[in-house]
Design a protein around this motif. Structure first.
Motif: not given
Length: 231
Positions: A88-106
């Motif tokens: 299992t290797n599949a992955g994506v990134l949605r990098d941003t600091v905690l206070w800017k991270m959206t529900d969708d990013d997480f």
């Protein structure tokens, strides 16, 4: 190590480290189910494996949904008759600091990494236990899941969670002869290419040149081939 007659699924194997894992497994004799969300990437990966004398088939779909996990396992069995190995290797990134991270990013990162690992391993294990021939589960972690990285709350949580699941699975699957391990690569990839600290090493790898000794000897930072050999 000969893997003749074995069958493997590698998620996220259209490019990068995942492709390296799939190619090395095929080189060792395994038939491989290649997976990616990019149809061109999966087609190119299959073509590259077949051009080197290997056997491969593509499944173009995002990991996370149970339906994708079922398709991966059913494709392995339909085309090659069995399933022995899951990476299992599949992955994506949605990098941003905690206070800017959206529900969708997480949610996006956790769905692909954590839920995708869970659903795919669950489906593979169901088949392996029924076949009663053992198996190998190899889940790809990250140093971020062990130490944390600025701007990667979602990715760190998912990768740490994978390690926790694998420790549990190693206990649960022992009696069935199925091993479960996590590999935490520290290597030149598209993801590490965005980290300035690793820039010189990634440039050298891309150019086909030896990495500066500091990266390999002091940091343990390697190549896709290094990690593929371990897998």
């Amino acid at each position: 190590m000969s893997l003749d007659g074995k069958v493997a699924i590698v998620t996220g194997s259209g490019r990068g480290l995942g492709l390296a894992y799939a190619q090395e497994l095929a080189r060792r004799g395994a038939s491989v189910v290649v997976n990616d969300v990019d149809a061109r990437a999966t087609a190119d990966a299959v073509a590259a494996i077949e051009a080197s004398g290997g056997r491969a088939v593509a499944v173009t779909a995002p990991v996370g949904p149970t339906e994708t996990a079922q398709e991966l396992v059913s494709t392995a069995v339909a085309h090659f008759g069995r399933l022995d190995i899951l990476v299992t290797n599949a992955g994506v990134l949605r990098d941003t600091v905690l206070w800017k991270m959206t529900d969708d990013d997480f949610d996006t990162v956790v769905t692909v990494h954590l839920r995708g690992t869970f659903t795919t391993v669950r489906e593979a294990v169901r088949h392996m236990r029924q076949a009663d021939a053992g198996g190998r589960i190899i889940c790809i972690g990250s140093p971020t899941g062990q130490r944390g990285t600025f701007g990667q709350t979602n990715y760190a949580a998912a990768k740490a969670g994978i390690v926790g699941m694998v420790r549990t699975w190693a206990l649960e699957l022992k009696r069935a002869g199925i091993t479960a391990n996590t590999v935490v690569p520290v290597a030149a990839t598209a993801m590490t290419a965005t980290v300035p600290y690793f820039a010189a090493a990634v440039r050298a790898e891309a150019a086909g040149e030896p990495m500066p000794a500091f990266f390999r000897h002091d940091l343990g930072f390697g190549t896709a081939a290094d990690v593929a050999g371990l897998v």
